[in-house]
Design a protein around this motif. Structure first.
Motif, short mmCIF file in Angstrom:
data_model
loop_
_atom_site.label_atom_id
_atom_site.label_comp_id
_atom_site.label_asym_id
_atom_site.label_seq_id
_atom_site.Cartn_x
_atom_site.Cartn_y
_atom_site.Cartn_z
N SER A 108 4.98 -19.50 6.56
CA SER A 108 5.49 -20.90 6.96
C SER A 108 5.34 -21.29 8.30
O SER A 108 4.80 -22.39 8.49
N LEU A 109 5.58 -20.80 9.41
CA LEU A 109 5.25 -21.23 10.78
C LEU A 109 3.91 -21.12 10.81
O LEU A 109 3.37 -22.15 11.79
N ALA A 110 3.06 -20.26 10.41
CA ALA A 110 1.68 -20.21 10.72
C ALA A 110 1.04 -21.60 9.75
O ALA A 110 0.14 -22.27 10.49
N ALA A 234 14.88 -15.15 17.06
CA ALA A 234 13.86 -15.36 18.20
C ALA A 234 12.69 -16.46 17.67
O ALA A 234 12.41 -17.33 18.33
N LEU A 235 12.29 -16.14 16.31
CA LEU A 235 11.41 -17.20 15.71
C LEU A 235 11.85 -18.46 15.38
O LEU A 235 11.17 -19.43 15.76
N LEU A 236 13.24 -18.43 15.01
CA LEU A 236 14.10 -19.91 14.86
C LEU A 236 13.81 -20.77 16.08
O LEU A 236 13.38 -21.86 16.20
N SER A 237 14.25 -19.81 17.20
CA SER A 237 14.48 -20.74 18.56
C SER A 237 13.08 -20.95 19.07
O SER A 237 12.62 -22.26 19.56
N TRP A 323 5.25 -22.77 24.52
CA TRP A 323 4.91 -21.31 24.84
C TRP A 323 5.69 -20.64 25.84
O TRP A 323 6.33 -19.78 25.34
N THR A 324 6.10 -21.48 26.84
CA THR A 324 6.76 -20.63 27.97
C THR A 324 8.43 -20.28 27.48
O THR A 324 8.86 -19.35 27.64
N HIS A 325 8.62 -21.29 26.74
CA HIS A 325 10.13 -21.21 26.17
C HIS A 325 10.03 -20.27 25.00
O HIS A 325 11.01 -19.31 25.08
N ALA A 326 9.14 -20.39 23.95
CA ALA A 326 9.09 -19.29 23.10
C ALA A 326 9.11 -17.96 23.62
O ALA A 326 9.92 -16.99 22.75
N ALA A 327 8.07 -17.60 24.59
CA ALA A 327 8.26 -16.28 24.75
C ALA A 327 9.34 -15.81 25.44
O ALA A 327 9.68 -14.64 25.38
#
Lengths: 482, 203
Positions: A108-110, A234-237, A323-327
């Motif tokens: 769903s994220l993709a 992690a993926l949620l955030s 990107w920077t936050h997610a990583a």
């Protein structure tokens, strides 16, 4: 390959792989995870080889982020869930159910990344919400179930309002509701149509803002993030919250030439500042590591909202910040999961302390991730936050907001800097015998360590590596937004 | 303005108000089915007067999902609640009704009929979700809101093709499944219908 083919192959392929988890024996789950990782790697590798292209640079950029961090999520889930299942007596069915739902969540994220049709985007964010609600409840403990209930009630109200808001707004500006390449509407609106367009836009902002965890619609977020299994948090955030903000951006982009853009931008700035304020107010009181990072997510989604509201170079900063936050946040939530496994709690008052001494790898990764997420140079979040605030300073009318935002970011920095040592070090008198070291399984540490290296290198290397893409984004988005 | 659509949205609003004040899960299920007829009516109106024959598939889907599948799934998950009587509320039903009527007036004022009735029904579901706190009442409140929003999309989104509407309908089914699952988990863990004391509700 055409983008249109990939639009369906990627989510459907991931869904098929997810179903395989249910079919194969429990001992073979690793093979299915390997297939999921290989599938994502293939689509990632196919991008520079021009075997397929996303529907525009923004879709490609977000897909790259989703794919990379999902690979880390699948990798970390293996050892994490094995230990979680051992500690809490999960049945084989529950373990399989976790992986099935987790890969459906990734699918769903993709879809959220590569789809551009507003109705399908709504379906993708709903699929992400519903799969992550079940994953949040998956541990089947009281706190997890209560958090899942609160999560679904609050965010579904938002999701449904967002759908109606999108329909109202697009109808008012005369833009088609069901197209794969929506373009900015140039219609000159009557006063009545303009009012309806704004009502719809604000409804969509409130709805998707709820999904994104923007204050004051964030009430579900700290509970869901702290109770969900660590790879899900992690993926949620990192991805789902940002995905909801991207839908808002796409919608406002279509409307920006038909209604006064300031009305839309100011709403984003207001919610962004409110998110920073709420985050600053609550971070200092947190004693649970996952809850701390949950409130930090509200801060960072607020920064992304500010960047989108400021526009221009701040908009580029907002997209880089995704990107920077997610990583960094994926690293920190995986690390918090490791702490929970090794110390049977992530609460600093319930034994999760002295981490740096007792588990040096876990402690070092916590220190590294914390330094990155507060925006210390040379980590990548520093650059993206700098772009957002500097971009805001370029807009004369936005300068007071930038000053308030910068002050709040400093307060948040102080709050995290005060709290994190509570986990890293053991308080007590000098000379006391140190607490017993805890064994760190390599399988749990390795995915986080590799991600830690990526976070470390990302501050310097990534902007250079994706320079051509960013140049393209700057030229496209910077001009089109204003 | 079609009289057919006006009737459908009026039925939608009436069932939404009734769902707000109803006291048992079983009555709620009956009202949800009647509300589904209103939604199917709105889709049929678009199929007939909008010359969009593909929307008949949406009508069929709504009827199958909302008359049989969704109530069946929810009833199965929440079977122990079948005879529960829930009169509790932070405010009385009369106050809720007055509030709902006031919000309805607001909804009708901001939008012309029949879309005004859709907005009014949306306001009423908000009152229900804010004013009631039994698990089953919240669950049906959200499903009711989903129906209301679908009718709004059908009424306003004239150019959404049938495939889009089918997608929205299937998402509604997934929502019902997950809601029923989590509600059953809440019931299993708390042995109670009242979700005011959720330990996690600390903001």
């Amino acid at each position: 390959m055409m983008a249109a083919t990939a639009l369906w192959i990627i989510p459907v392929g991931l869904a098929v792989i997810a179903m395989a988890y249910w079919i194969v024996p429990i001992q073979r789950l690793g093979w299915v995870s390997g297939a999921a990782v290989a599938f994502l790697l293939f689509w990632l590798a196919a991008l520079p080889l021009h075997l397929w292209t996303g529907a525009g640079p923004l879709a490609t950029w977000f897909f790259v982020i989703v794919a990379i961090l999902s690979i880390f999520g699948i990798w970390y889930s293996g050892p994490y869930i094995t230990r979680e299942a051992e500690q809490h007596g999960w049945s084989p069915g529950r373990i399989k159910g976790y992986f099935l739902l987790f890969v459906l969540f990734i699918a769903s994220l993709a879809s959220l990344a590569i789809w551009t049709n507003f109705i399908f985007l709504w379906m993708a964010i709903e699929a992400a919400t519903l799969t992550s609600v079940v994953l949040t409840a998956h541990p089947a403990e009281r706190g997890a179930v209560e958090a899942a209930w609160k999560y679904i009630v609050v965010t579904e109200l938002g999701g449904l309002v967002a759908l109606l808001g999108t329909v109202v707004a697009l109808k008012a500006v005369g833009s088609p509701l069901f197209v794969w390449e929506p373009s900015a509407s140039h219609r000159i609106l009557s006063s009545a149509h303009e009012h309806w367009a704004l009502i719809g836009a604000y409804m969509a902002l409130v709805g998707y803002g709820t999904k994104a965890g923007l204050a004051p619609f964030h009430t579900w977020l700290p509970d869901a993030h702290s109770e969900a299994p660590a790879p899900v948090s992690a993926l949620l955030s990192g991805l789902k919250l940002a995905g909801a903000m991207l839908i808002v951006y796409r919608l406002f982009h279509v409307m920006a030439l038909s209604v006064p853009a300031a009305y839309l931008d100011d709403a984003l700035i207001l919610l962004g500042l409110l998110s920073l304020l709420v985050s600053a107010g609550f971070l200092i009181f947190q004693h649970d590591l996952k809850r701390l990072w949950a409130y930090s997510s509200i801060e960072h989604i607020g920064l992304i909202s500010l960047g989108m509201g400021f526009g221009g170079i701040a908009l580029v900063g907002a997209f880089l910040h995704i990107w920077t936050h997610a990583a960094s946040k994926t690293l920190l939530f995986h690390n918090a999961g490791t702490v929970r496994i090794l110390y049977h709690s992530s609460h600093s008052d319930h034994g999760a302390r002295g981490i740096l001494h007792r588990t040096p790898w876990t402690g070092a990764l916590l220190a590294l991730g914390s330094a990155a997420i507060v925006g210390l140079p040379p980590f990548a979040p520093f650059w993206s936050e700098w772009l957002i605030l500097a971009g805001g300073l370029h807009q004369v009318g936005d300068r007071p907001f930038v000053i308030i935002a910068a002050a709040l970011v400093v307060i948040i920095f102080i709050a995290i800097a005060r709290r994190v040592p509570g986990w890293l070090f053991t308080p007590g008198q000098v000379g006391e015998p140190p607490a017993k070291p805890v064994k760190e399984p390599a399988a749990l540490i390795l995915p986080s360590a590799v991600l830690g290296v990526l976070v470390l290198l990302g501050g310097i290397g990534l902007p250079l590596a994706v320079h051509p893409l960013w140049q393209h984004l700057v030229s496209q988005l910077g001009v089109a937004h204003r | 303005m079609s009289t057919w659509l006006l009737l459908a949205t009026a039925l939608l609003w009436l069932t939404t108000v009734a769902m707000m004040i109803v006291k048992t899960p079983r009555s709620m299920m009956v009202l949800y089915r009647i509300q589904a007829l209103a939604e199917a009516g709105a889709a049929a109106e678009a199929a007939i007067f909008g010359h969009r024959p593909m929307l008949w598939s949406v009508v069929a889907l709504i009827l199958v999902l909302k008359l049989f599948i969704i109530p069946g799934v929810v009833a199965r998950w929440l079977a122990p609640l079948d005879n529960v009587y829930g009169a509790a509320g932070p405010v009385g039903s009369t106050a809720l009704l007055m509030l709902a009527l006031a919000f309805s007036g607001g909804g009708i004022l901001i939008g012309h009929l029949p879309i005004g009735l859709v907005f009014a029904a949306m306001m009423v579901t908000f009152v229900q979700i804010s004013g009631r706190y039994e698990v089953w009442s919240l669950l049906w409140g959200i499903l009711s809101l989903e129906t209301v929003i679908d009718v709004g999309a059908l009424t306003l989104g004239g150019n959404i093709p049938a495939v889009g509407e089918v997608g929205i309908g299937v998402t509604g089914l997934a929502l019902a499944l997950v809601l029923a699952y989590v509600a059953a988990q809440v019931r299993r863990i708390k042995h109670s219908l009242d979700v005011r004391d959720l330990e996690e509700l600390i903001g």
